[in-house]
Design a protein around this motif. Structure first.
Motif, PDB file in Angstrom:
ATOM      1  N   SER A   1     -99.043 -59.144 -10.059  1.00 15.99           N
ATOM      2  CA  SER A   1     -99.710 -58.667  -8.599  1.00 15.99           C
ATOM      3  C   SER A   1     -99.539 -59.404  -7.517  1.00 15.99           C
ATOM      4  O   SER A   1     -99.871 -58.829  -6.613  1.00 15.99           O
ATOM      5  N   ILE A   2     -98.843 -60.398  -7.418  1.00 15.68           N
ATOM      6  CA  ILE A   2     -98.524 -61.337  -6.404  1.00 15.68           C
ATOM      7  C   ILE A   2     -97.100 -61.393  -6.272  1.00 15.68           C
ATOM      8  O   ILE A   2     -96.476 -61.249  -7.210  1.00 15.68           O
ATOM      9  N   SER A   3     -96.666 -61.979  -5.217  1.00 13.96           N
ATOM     10  CA  SER A   3     -95.370 -62.407  -4.560  1.00 13.96           C
ATOM     11  C   SER A   3     -95.589 -63.217  -3.580  1.00 13.96           C
ATOM     12  O   SER A   3     -96.337 -63.367  -2.824  1.00 13.96           O
ATOM     13  N   VAL A   4     -94.244 -63.911  -3.292  1.00 13.80           N
ATOM     14  CA  VAL A   4     -94.406 -64.785  -2.183  1.00 13.80           C
ATOM     15  C   VAL A   4     -94.470 -63.984  -0.939  1.00 13.80           C
ATOM     16  O   VAL A   4     -93.933 -62.855  -0.869  1.00 13.80           O
ATOM     17  N   GLY A   5     -95.129 -64.309   0.079  1.00 15.59           N
ATOM     18  CA  GLY A   5     -95.650 -63.456   1.275  1.00 15.59           C
ATOM     19  C   GLY A   5     -96.999 -62.944   1.357  1.00 15.59           C
ATOM     20  O   GLY A   5     -97.177 -62.373   2.311  1.00 15.59           O
ATOM     21  N   LYS A   6     -97.637 -62.652   0.012  1.00 15.26           N
ATOM     22  CA  LYS A   6     -98.715 -61.967  -0.233  1.00 15.26           C
ATOM     23  C   LYS A   6     -99.815 -62.908   0.587  1.00 15.26           C
ATOM     24  O   LYS A   6     -99.476 -64.346   0.714  1.00 15.26           O
ATOM     25  N   LYS A   7    -100.625 -62.337   1.465  1.00 15.46           N
ATOM     26  CA  LYS A   7    -101.513 -62.969   2.193  1.00 15.46           C
ATOM     27  C   LYS A   7    -102.837 -63.344   1.072  1.00 15.46           C
ATOM     28  O   LYS A   7    -103.102 -62.873   0.241  1.00 15.46           O
ATOM     29  N   ALA A   8    -103.765 -64.369   1.834  1.00 13.65           N
ATOM     30  CA  ALA A   8    -104.791 -64.862   0.974  1.00 13.65           C
ATOM     31  C   ALA A   8    -105.833 -65.256   2.024  1.00 13.65           C
ATOM     32  O   ALA A   8    -105.558 -66.083   3.025  1.00 13.65           O
ATOM     33  N   ASP A   9    -107.122 -65.245   1.703  1.00 14.86           N
ATOM     34  CA  ASP A   9    -108.247 -65.964   2.601  1.00 14.86           C
ATOM     35  C   ASP A   9    -108.698 -67.014   1.811  1.00 14.86           C
ATOM     36  O   ASP A   9    -108.938 -66.928   0.684  1.00 14.86           O
ATOM     37  N   ILE A  10    -108.879 -68.043   2.697  1.00 19.40           N
ATOM     38  CA  ILE A  10    -109.204 -69.303   2.095  1.00 19.40           C
ATOM     39  C   ILE A  10    -110.695 -69.791   2.723  1.00 19.40           C
ATOM     40  O   ILE A  10    -110.910 -69.644   3.857  1.00 19.40           O
ATOM     41  N   SER A  11    -111.636 -70.108   1.820  1.00 24.04           N
ATOM     42  CA  SER A  11    -112.788 -70.774   2.362  1.00 24.04           C
ATOM     43  C   SER A  11    -113.016 -72.042   1.688  1.00 24.04           C
ATOM     44  O   SER A  11    -112.447 -72.273   0.658  1.00 24.04           O
ATOM     45  N   LEU A  12    -113.233 -73.179   2.622  1.00 28.66           N
ATOM     46  CA  LEU A  12    -113.528 -74.544   2.074  1.00 28.66           C
ATOM     47  C   LEU A  12    -114.847 -74.679   1.759  1.00 28.66           C
ATOM     48  O   LEU A  12    -115.717 -74.485   2.577  1.00 28.66           O
ATOM     49  N   ASP A  13    -115.127 -75.427   0.581  1.00 29.75           N
ATOM     50  CA  ASP A  13    -116.322 -75.561   0.239  1.00 29.75           C
ATOM     51  C   ASP A  13    -117.238 -76.771   1.353  1.00 29.75           C
ATOM     52  O   ASP A  13    -118.553 -76.560   1.837  1.00 29.75           O
TER      53      ASP A  13
ATOM     54  N   ILE B   1    -109.917 -69.540  -3.129  1.00 29.51           N
ATOM     55  CA  ILE B   1    -108.487 -68.787  -2.540  1.00 29.51           C
ATOM     56  C   ILE B   1    -108.824 -67.265  -3.232  1.00 29.51           C
ATOM     57  O   ILE B   1    -108.969 -67.091  -4.271  1.00 29.51           O
ATOM     58  N   ASP B   2    -108.794 -66.535  -2.284  1.00 30.74           N
ATOM     59  CA  ASP B   2    -108.681 -64.980  -2.678  1.00 30.74           C
ATOM     60  C   ASP B   2    -107.480 -64.284  -2.153  1.00 30.74           C
ATOM     61  O   ASP B   2    -107.029 -64.305  -0.731  1.00 30.74           O
ATOM     62  N   ILE B   3    -106.501 -64.155  -2.964  1.00 28.46           N
ATOM     63  CA  ILE B   3    -105.325 -63.404  -2.823  1.00 28.46           C
ATOM     64  C   ILE B   3    -105.397 -61.990  -2.917  1.00 28.46           C
ATOM     65  O   ILE B   3    -105.845 -61.313  -3.866  1.00 28.46           O
ATOM     66  N   LEU B   4    -104.926 -61.306  -1.973  1.00 24.21           N
ATOM     67  CA  LEU B   4    -104.849 -59.728  -1.760  1.00 24.21           C
ATOM     68  C   LEU B   4    -103.744 -59.376  -2.503  1.00 24.21           C
ATOM     69  O   LEU B   4    -102.446 -59.605  -2.263  1.00 24.21           O
ATOM     70  N   SER B   5    -103.902 -58.584  -3.946  1.00 26.50           N
ATOM     71  CA  SER B   5    -102.899 -58.296  -4.699  1.00 26.50           C
ATOM     72  C   SER B   5    -102.558 -56.875  -4.372  1.00 26.50           C
ATOM     73  O   SER B   5    -101.353 -56.502  -4.464  1.00 26.50           O
ATOM     74  N   ASP B   6    -103.602 -55.787  -3.974  1.00 29.43           N
ATOM     75  CA  ASP B   6    -102.977 -54.541  -3.549  1.00 29.43           C
ATOM     76  C   ASP B   6    -104.246 -54.050  -2.794  1.00 29.43           C
ATOM     77  O   ASP B   6    -105.370 -54.572  -2.653  1.00 29.43           O
ATOM     78  N   LYS B   7    -103.991 -53.099  -2.058  1.00 23.91           N
ATOM     79  CA  LYS B   7    -105.089 -52.442  -1.006  1.00 23.91           C
ATOM     80  C   LYS B   7    -104.556 -50.886  -0.895  1.00 23.91           C
ATOM     81  O   LYS B   7    -103.303 -50.726  -0.722  1.00 23.91           O
ATOM     82  N   LYS B   8    -105.515 -50.036  -0.913  1.00 23.99           N
ATOM     83  CA  LYS B   8    -105.224 -48.462  -0.597  1.00 23.99           C
ATOM     84  C   LYS B   8    -106.248 -47.817   0.162  1.00 23.99           C
ATOM     85  O   LYS B   8    -107.460 -48.366   0.151  1.00 23.99           O
ATOM     86  N   GLU B   9    -105.812 -47.313   1.138  1.00 23.86           N
ATOM     87  CA  GLU B   9    -106.750 -46.436   2.135  1.00 23.86           C
ATOM     88  C   GLU B   9    -107.053 -45.094   1.715  1.00 23.86           C
ATOM     89  O   GLU B   9    -106.049 -44.424   1.220  1.00 23.86           O
ATOM     90  N   ASN B  10    -108.220 -44.533   1.925  1.00 26.20           N
ATOM     91  CA  ASN B  10    -108.447 -42.984   1.810  1.00 26.20           C
ATOM     92  C   ASN B  10    -108.444 -42.421   0.523  1.00 26.20           C
ATOM     93  O   ASN B  10    -107.433 -41.638   0.216  1.00 26.20           O
ATOM     94  N   VAL B  11    -108.533 -43.412  -0.515  1.00 23.61           N
ATOM     95  CA  VAL B  11    -108.704 -42.777  -1.863  1.00 23.61           C
ATOM     96  C   VAL B  11    -109.973 -42.571  -2.533  1.00 23.61           C
ATOM     97  O   VAL B  11    -110.965 -43.182  -2.107  1.00 23.61           O
ATOM     98  N   LEU B  12    -109.945 -41.877  -3.473  1.00 21.12           N
ATOM     99  CA  LEU B  12    -111.298 -41.502  -4.213  1.00 21.12           C
ATOM    100  C   LEU B  12    -111.780 -42.631  -4.954  1.00 21.12           C
ATOM    101  O   LEU B  12    -110.884 -42.831  -5.924  1.00 21.12           O
ATOM    102  N   ILE B  13    -112.880 -43.035  -4.702  1.00 21.99           N
ATOM    103  CA  ILE B  13    -113.294 -44.288  -5.605  1.00 21.99           C
ATOM    104  C   ILE B  13    -114.589 -44.070  -6.070  1.00 21.99           C
ATOM    105  O   ILE B  13    -115.484 -43.457  -5.815  1.00 21.99           O
TER     106      ILE B  13
END
Length: 557
Positions: free
Chosen positions: A426-438, A487-499
């Motif tokens: 689900s990940i690859s080089v270039g994927k974005k991540a959000d980081i929080s530090l303790d 570290i939270d790595i964004l593996s995929d994101k979809k918009e305007n889908v039924l959830i």
């Protein structure tokens, strides 16, 4: 009051009747429900965004982190940095004392320039003045050889004279010492025969020591030999000593003198074994003391003469070796000069020029090696960064390959995380991540992206994981090496889908279903096709549910 009476009272009196009715109704509601839509928990299916993230932890580190040490040991001369200081690539950090290596560089450079000059001269051809110059060098080299040969002859002659003199002195000292030893044993025997011929321990010890001394000096047994017989002895070491001549081999002279030295020591022990009792007269005591002193002096004198021989031999070897080395060096110099003259007279062939070119290259290589050795005495920063530790002081001796300075890069910081095999696709080089530090809490978010993923898995507690490197997008002074990162790595994101919530979906016979609450309040089971699974508990419905459907999340049976 019995149970029957209690019931009668409850039903007949209104104060007990009304609460009983209320409790009964409540029980019915709890057991059977009210029969409305509130029997089931549901949500309204609607469209929105769904995000799938992989959450892992890691530790912040510099993108480059190095421990710097010397390729050679030595004494620290200068320390140019301190902890916290910034350095640039190639900057001097620490230097060792390098006067000896600097001298080698100069020497190698001079050798290179000399060989290069020779090559240039060969390329120019030989001039008459050059031939004359080389001829002069040959003549000078011949004179040096003659001088060296004369010097060697003088040293050889002097060495022989000096050593002969020392051997002569050793022979004289040995003869004198042998006579003194014989005299001492005669004096000892006179005292022994007068006072110590019994079987007490003192007499026995004296007899043993006297026997050892006589055997060592004359080669015969004589524990109780009288003085008149000792006076007539002329055998063993005593005989060899008194027959010594300077014409004898030096090794033989030294060997016999050494035997006498041991005989003197045993004579001294025999004299020391004489008990000093009141039976001895004052004259006997004085004679005994005089013999002890005389033998002690002879031991010292003989030892000194023997040492003179050894020192002279060592000096001779050293002097002759130096003279021979000087002669060999002079002969080699003459040979080189003569070869040079022959070369000048004959001119230079192409092969000779090529050979000299090789010599020039070799000299250059030696020069470059010396420069490289000099550079090994200087520790330089391998990249621009910040000094985190200095573990050396000026004047301190450091060993080879021992870290003395720690350096981290001043570029963007990075983290390393282990991603499970199930998530790696689900990940690859270039994927974005959000980081929080303790250190700053979960509300402070730093952006980053994946810069590298190891192609090979690492097994940790039986689970295959892949080392993944995540780099911060920007430099931030709040980020420090060693901090714990979430570290939270964004593996995929979809918009305007039924959830819908993931808990609303259940499996049966290999298919997935949801329960829909119909308009008439009936529960309708629908087969669905799911898509992306969100990190927040939602899941995408690709087919099987319509927008505004009431999707049951908790079904009351």
């Amino acid at each position: 009051m019995n149970k029957k009476n209690f019931l009668k009272i409850n039903w007949k009196k209104p104060v007990f009747f009304v609460p009983a009715i209320i409790i009964l109704i409540a029980l019915i509601i709890m057991i059977f429900g009210l029969g409305s839509d509130d029997e089931h928990s549901f949500i309204i299916a609607e469209k929105g965004s769904i995000i799938s993230e992989i959450s892992v932890t890691g530790r912040v580190r510099a993108s480059q982190n190095v421990e710097l040490g010397f390729e050679r040991g030595g004494k620290v001369e200068n320390v140019f940095v301190e902890v916290g200081g910034k350095v640039f690539s190639g900057q001097k950090i620490v230097s060792l004392s390098n006067k000896d290596v600097s001298a080698q560089v100069l020497q190698a450079n001079a050798s290179y320039e000399a060989e290069l000059a020779k090559l240039e001269e060969m390329n120019r051809g030989t001039r008459e003045e050059e031939i004359a110059k080389v001829q002069t060098a040959v003549d000078n080299a011949k004179r040096v050889v003659e001088d060296s040969e004369n010097n060697l002859e003088i040293i050889l002659e002097k060495s022989e004279i000096d050593l002969t003199s020392d051997y002569t002195a050793l022979i004289s000292a040995s003869i004198k010492s042998s006579i003194a030893a014989k005299s001492a044993l005669i004096t000892l025997s006179d005292i022994q025969l007068l006072y110590f011929l019994n079987s007490n321990p003192e007499s026995q010890e004296l007899a043993n020591e006297k026997s050892n001394a006589i055997f060592s000096l004359f080669g015969v047994a004589g524990a109780s030999m009288p003085s008149n017989l000792i006076s007539g002895l002329n055998s063993g070491t005593f005989e060899k000593i008194n027959n010594l001549s300077i014409d004898d081999e030096g090794e033989f002279i030294y060997q016999v003198s050494e035997e006498l030295f041991f005989a003197l020591q045993k004579t001294a022990r025999a004299l020391d074994a004489v008990p000093i009792t009141s039976s001895l007269t004052a004259t006997e005591k004085a004679n005994l003391a005089s013999e002890k002193s005389l033998i002690s002096g002879e031991i010292n004198t003989l030892s000194s003469k023997m040492q003179d021989v050894l020192v002279q031999k060592s000096n001779n070897i050293s002097a002759i070796s130096i003279a021979k080395a000087e002669l060999n060096s002079a002969k080699n110099s003459l040979a080189v000069a003569e070869d040079d003259l022959t070369l000048k007279l004959a001119g230079y062939t192409d092969e000779q020029i090529l050979a000299q070119s090789a010599v020039v290259k070799s000299a250059m290589a030696n020069w470059m090696k010396a420069q490289a050795d000099l550079e090994k005495t200087i520790l330089r920063a391998s990249f621009s960064g910040i000094v985190t530790r200095v573990d050396v002081k000026e004047g301190e001796i450091v060993s080879i390959n021992t870290p003395v300075v720690w350096l981290i890069s001043d570029k963007k910081f990075e983290m390393e995380a282990n991603i499970a095999e199930i998530d790696i696709s689900s990940i690859s080089v270039g994927k974005k991540a959000d980081i929080s530090l303790d250190a700053y809490g979960s509300d402070v978010i730093f952006s980053a992206e994946i810069s590298a993923i190891d192609p090979a898995a690492t097994m940790i507690e039986g689970v295959a994981v892949y080392k993944t490197t995540i780099v911060f997008d920007e430099l931030d002074e709040r980020i420090l090496s060693g901090m714990t990162a979430n570290i939270d790595i964004l593996s995929d994101k979809k918009e305007n889908v039924l959830i819908v919530p993931q808990r609303a979906v259940f499996s049966k016979n290999g298919d997935k279903f949801v329960n829909i609450l119909g308009e008439d309040g009936l529960v309708i089971e629908k087969k669905v096709i799911t898509g992306l699974r969100g990190s927040d508990g939602d899941i995408e419905i690709v087919d099987g549910v319509l927008e505004e459907d009431k999707v049951i999340t908790s079904l009351v049976q």
